[in-house]
Design a protein around this motif. Structure first.
Motif, PDB file in Angstrom:
ATOM      1  N   GLU A 198       2.504   1.516   3.427  1.00  0.00           N
ATOM      2  CA  GLU A 198       3.560   0.517   3.606  1.00  0.00           C
ATOM      3  C   GLU A 198       4.812   0.897   2.820  1.00  0.00           C
ATOM      4  N   THR A 213       0.847  -1.190   0.000  1.00  0.00           N
ATOM      5  CA  THR A 213       0.000   0.000   0.000  1.00  0.00           C
ATOM      6  C   THR A 213       0.882   1.240   0.000  1.00  0.00           C
ATOM      7  N   ASP A 269      -4.144   3.464   2.244  1.00  0.00           N
ATOM      8  CA  ASP A 269      -4.282   2.013   2.349  1.00  0.00           C
ATOM      9  C   ASP A 269      -4.608   1.352   1.014  1.00  0.00           C
ATOM     10  N   VAL A 270      -4.368   2.077  -0.064  1.00  0.00           N
ATOM     11  CA  VAL A 270      -4.580   1.541  -1.409  1.00  0.00           C
ATOM     12  C   VAL A 270      -3.266   0.984  -1.937  1.00  0.00           C
ATOM     13  N   ARG A 271      -3.332  -0.155  -2.611  1.00  0.00           N
ATOM     14  CA  ARG A 271      -2.126  -0.752  -3.175  1.00  0.00           C
ATOM     15  C   ARG A 271      -1.562   0.148  -4.288  1.00  0.00           C
ATOM     16  N   ARG A 319      -5.591   7.871   0.135  1.00  0.00           N
ATOM     17  CA  ARG A 319      -5.161   6.694  -0.634  1.00  0.00           C
ATOM     18  C   ARG A 319      -4.103   5.892   0.129  1.00  0.00           C
TER      19      ARG A 319
END
Length: 336
Positions: free
Chosen positions: A106, A103, A135-137, A133
């Motif tokens: 991350e 994400t 937690d969006v990959r 955004r």
């Protein structure tokens, strides 16, 4: 920013050269470049096809060793003092190569662990408008969002000097505008930015100084206004197919005229005088000039003159690669 602040030099390059290959196969991609980048400014490095700007940027960044010449970045040698230079600079490459499975948060946390004195991840998410955004990959981000993530990583270490290699290539106009707004804020915050870009309009409107490379050398330096100075303005128009009146003879300032498919383009050293004479002639001849355009000299016209070998002030080496067709809106990048 104060004048004294801008007078300081963040990057100083003298006599920089880089040769690829040996013997008969050797090719000198960079041929004696001199360059000064002022602290607290945005400098755009532009280049015609095969100009050598990518090779130049790599040597300034310390990613490649020069064949000869001197480079000082923040007063340091970018190769010998790489650890110190790296700590104080941020580099944005054309492609980041981040894992699409992570994400946004991350990815930033992973990058956070590689920086000596990093900014908090949440601060960067907010500054780059990526909080929603987080937690969006990465694989699901748009092009503009991905580039903002790249910038977040570039800026995490609070760099004094930022290298941006084609930061807006492939982005839609709205995303390009957002990226350039971020770049402008960097400069306004005191950082120095050296950027390469394909987009002349962006460089012309946002950079404090332009450096144009051609055939391994910097052939034009200055503000957009300074670079355009001395180049001809243009007047273009279309006349009715049945028109037979010759052009007026009092267009003394016109230095060139081309007619293609019924459209006439004049080059002039005095736009106002030539335009006045042209409109007076059209009125006297009862002609309507269709699609009339009058333009002062621009960065685009200067760049195309250099790329096409029409600028008499620019030396054309015998072994200059064929530049081919140049798109004035989106210019091809230099080869390494």
């Amino acid at each position: 920013m104060t004048t004294n602040h801008l007078s300081e030099t963040a990057i100083r390059v003298r006599g920089l050269r880089r040769t690829y290959g040996k013997g008969a196969q050797a090719f000198e991609a960079v041929r004696g470049v001199d360059l000064d980048v002022r602290t607290g400014s945005i400098t755009a490095l532009l280049g015609t096809n095969g100009a050598g700007k990518t090779s130049t940027l790599e040597m300034i960044e310390g990613l490649a060793t020069a064949s000869s010449g001197e480079v000082a970045v923040l007063g340091l040698d970018p190769v010998r003092d790489r650890a110190e230079v790296r700590r104080r600079t941020g580099v944005l490459l054309q492609k980041s190569g981040f894992s699409g499975d992570l994400t946004v948060r991350e990815t930033l946390r992973l990058w956070h662990g590689t920086i000596t004195d990093p900014q908090p991840v949440d601060d960067l998410l907010e500054a780059l408008s990526l909080g929603h955004r987080a937690d969006v990959r990465v694989s699901a981000l748009s092009g503009g969002e991905t580039r903002r993530l790249d910038l977040a990583c570039t800026l995490m270490g609070r760099p004094e000097l930022v290298f941006l290699d084609e930061p807006t290539t492939g982005l839609d106009p709205e995303s390009r505008r957002e990226v350039w707004q971020l770049v402008s804020r960097l400069r306004d915050g005191g950082a120095t930015v050296l950027v390469t870009t394909h987009y002349l309009a962006e460089a012309e409107s946002l950079a404090d100084r332009l450096e144009i490379m051609h055939a391994g050398r910097i052939v034009r330096s200055g503000t957009p206004t300074e670079i355009a100075e001395g180049h001809p303005s243009t007047i273009a128009f279309t006349t009715p197919a049945a028109a037979s009146a010759p052009l007026p003879g009092d267009l003394a300032a016109v230095t060139g005229a081309v007619e293609e498919q019924g459209r006439t383009t004049l080059e002039t050293s005095d736009l106002q005088t030539s335009l006045t004479a042209l409109l007076t002639w059209a009125e006297r001849s009862s002609l309507r000039l269709e699609s009339l355009e009058a333009r002062t000299a621009s960065l685009e016209s200067v760049f195309l003159a250099i790329a096409d070998g029409r600028d008499p002030a620019v030396e054309q080496p015998d072994d200059t690669p064929d530049s081919g067709t140049t798109d004035p809106a989106l210019l091809e990048g230099a080869t390494r």
